[in-house]
Design a protein around this motif. Sequence first.
Motif, short mmCIF file in Angstrom:
data_model
loop_
_atom_site.label_atom_id
_atom_site.label_comp_id
_atom_site.label_asym_id
_atom_site.label_seq_id
_atom_site.Cartn_x
_atom_site.Cartn_y
_atom_site.Cartn_z
N UNK A 216 0.83 -1.20 0.00
CA UNK A 216 0.00 0.00 0.00
C UNK A 216 0.87 1.26 0.00
N UNK A 217 2.02 1.20 0.65
CA UNK A 217 2.92 2.35 0.64
C UNK A 217 3.39 2.67 -0.77
N UNK A 218 3.67 1.63 -1.55
CA UNK A 218 4.10 1.84 -2.94
C UNK A 218 2.96 2.40 -3.78
N UNK A 219 1.76 1.87 -3.57
CA UNK A 219 0.57 2.38 -4.28
C UNK A 219 0.36 3.85 -3.95
N UNK A 220 0.41 4.18 -2.66
CA UNK A 220 0.21 5.57 -2.24
C UNK A 220 1.27 6.50 -2.82
N UNK A 221 2.51 6.01 -2.88
CA UNK A 221 3.59 6.81 -3.45
C UNK A 221 3.32 7.12 -4.91
N UNK A 222 2.86 6.13 -5.66
CA UNK A 222 2.59 6.34 -7.08
C UNK A 222 1.41 7.28 -7.31
N UNK A 223 0.41 7.21 -6.45
CA UNK A 223 -0.78 8.03 -6.65
C UNK A 223 -0.59 9.45 -6.11
N UNK A 224 0.03 9.57 -4.94
CA UNK A 224 0.06 10.87 -4.25
C UNK A 224 1.45 11.48 -4.10
N UNK A 225 2.50 10.70 -4.29
CA UNK A 225 3.85 11.20 -4.05
C UNK A 225 4.33 11.00 -2.62
N UNK A 226 3.47 10.40 -1.76
CA UNK A 226 3.85 10.12 -0.37
C UNK A 226 3.73 8.62 -0.13
N UNK A 227 4.74 8.03 0.49
CA UNK A 227 4.80 6.58 0.69
C UNK A 227 4.20 6.16 2.02
N UNK A 228 3.14 6.83 2.45
CA UNK A 228 2.53 6.48 3.73
C UNK A 228 1.86 5.11 3.62
N UNK A 229 1.70 4.45 4.76
CA UNK A 229 1.18 3.09 4.79
C UNK A 229 -0.34 3.05 4.80
N UNK A 230 -0.98 4.12 5.26
CA UNK A 230 -2.43 4.09 5.48
C UNK A 230 -3.16 4.98 4.49
N UNK A 231 -4.47 4.74 4.36
CA UNK A 231 -5.27 5.41 3.33
C UNK A 231 -6.31 6.35 3.94
N UNK A 232 -6.23 6.59 5.25
CA UNK A 232 -7.16 7.53 5.86
C UNK A 232 -6.61 8.95 5.75
N UNK A 233 -7.42 9.92 6.19
CA UNK A 233 -7.01 11.32 6.14
C UNK A 233 -6.14 11.67 7.34
N UNK A 234 -5.09 12.42 7.09
CA UNK A 234 -4.22 12.96 8.14
C UNK A 234 -3.57 11.84 8.97
#
Length: 442
Positions: A216-234
């Motif tokens: 999920x961190x890799x997915x988030x990095x590709x979509x948003x530019x941030x490699x965070x592990x979670x998909x919630x806000x803040x």
Amino acid sequence: MTETLPSVLQEDLLSIKLLLWGNDIKADIFSRWSQGFYFSQNEPSALEQTHGGPCSILAPVQAYIIKNLLLENETFDSKTSISEAKQNEMLQGALCEIVRQCSTGKYYAAYLDHGDVTAASETTINGDRPFEDALRQQTSTSFHPSKFHASLRLKVFSDADEFENYVSENVVKYKGAYGILLFLYSVIATKGLNQVRTECDTSEPLIDATYGYGSQSLINLMITGRAVTYVWDFEQDVGGLKLKGLERQSKIGFITLMEHLRYCTVGSFFKNPVHPVWVLGSETHLTVLFSTNKRLVSPETKSEQARRIFKNYDKDGNNFISSDKLQDVLYELELVSDEAYVDIMKKKLDSEHLGIILLNAFMDEFFPKEESSTPDTFQLMHYNGLGQSNYDGNVIYRHGTAILLESDLRAMCESNPMLTCLLTKWPTIEINWQDNVTPSLN
């Protein structure tokens, strides 16, 4: 200007390899990731995925291609003839946009060198001789991971324009056999190892060592530019741990079947992106959903905001919250929230003293005239890059007509993963797919 790389970057390149793959790279998983960005002959703006694994790269790139096409042409006739030059332009635009989101200043481009590995301006991995012939091949069955990494180099650029010019001039390399991997290493190098480590849980590699799917961190990095592990806000406090989610509304959305299965909570920044394009997640694969209807991402009405915030405190999706959360909900909605008023409202909304407040009662009290920014009916299109996952084996966009019903009931359908996934975003949706064939999430 392209800069000469200091020798210290050899260690960084080794660390990127470890971050992505772990201590051991399985040859079969590496082979599945060793493909390029290939466009479908049947859908000229759609990328094809030849093997399972790299959908965590392909789906976000496809989502950005679609987003940019929607900005160019609101009608989006997917069957319009697209030249190879236009395909190259679409691919370049998506790749560069993703990398720009990751950059903190400099830009790095990974490439394979088959010349003199002792050149002072280049960085190599493991000190092995490069494998001379593989880059010229359009298949990668014989290119072992160690030989790939022995040939891997980085170019560094001081600004985005230089990087984009490089991608434009070398787009054929991204369409070649190792294009996805070269892009992936470029993203990680541009983001920076320390920044990736700061943002995500690096106890496990970003590519699963057993099954080969992206984290999920890799997915988030590709979509948003941030490699965070979670998909919630803040940032969320979970048992005293501060767990990072998205910082802002994403350009591209993300919704997932895993939310229905209670493995995660997807926040508003992903569910309500800037553009009507969403990456869809199943247990094992990523696809893309999109629409030409901009009202799907129009600003929330006050009542929609109230429902969203209320449900943020309704973690189990039961359409009620505990009474002691009422003050928090009112405060977040910028309504009167002093204790005396809250006590009065608790007695009114929980007249039977059950310790809960129902969503419908809350909405009737504070937002009796509900308004919706979302149309009742709209068109959706779905992309799945795996040929074998498409009804007739051809990678094409599948069209559907969606209807939002007047109901608060969540009628999940375990036998229809697509519908169940979409219900996490639109809780009352029904959708009729063209030819009565529901597209596959897998």
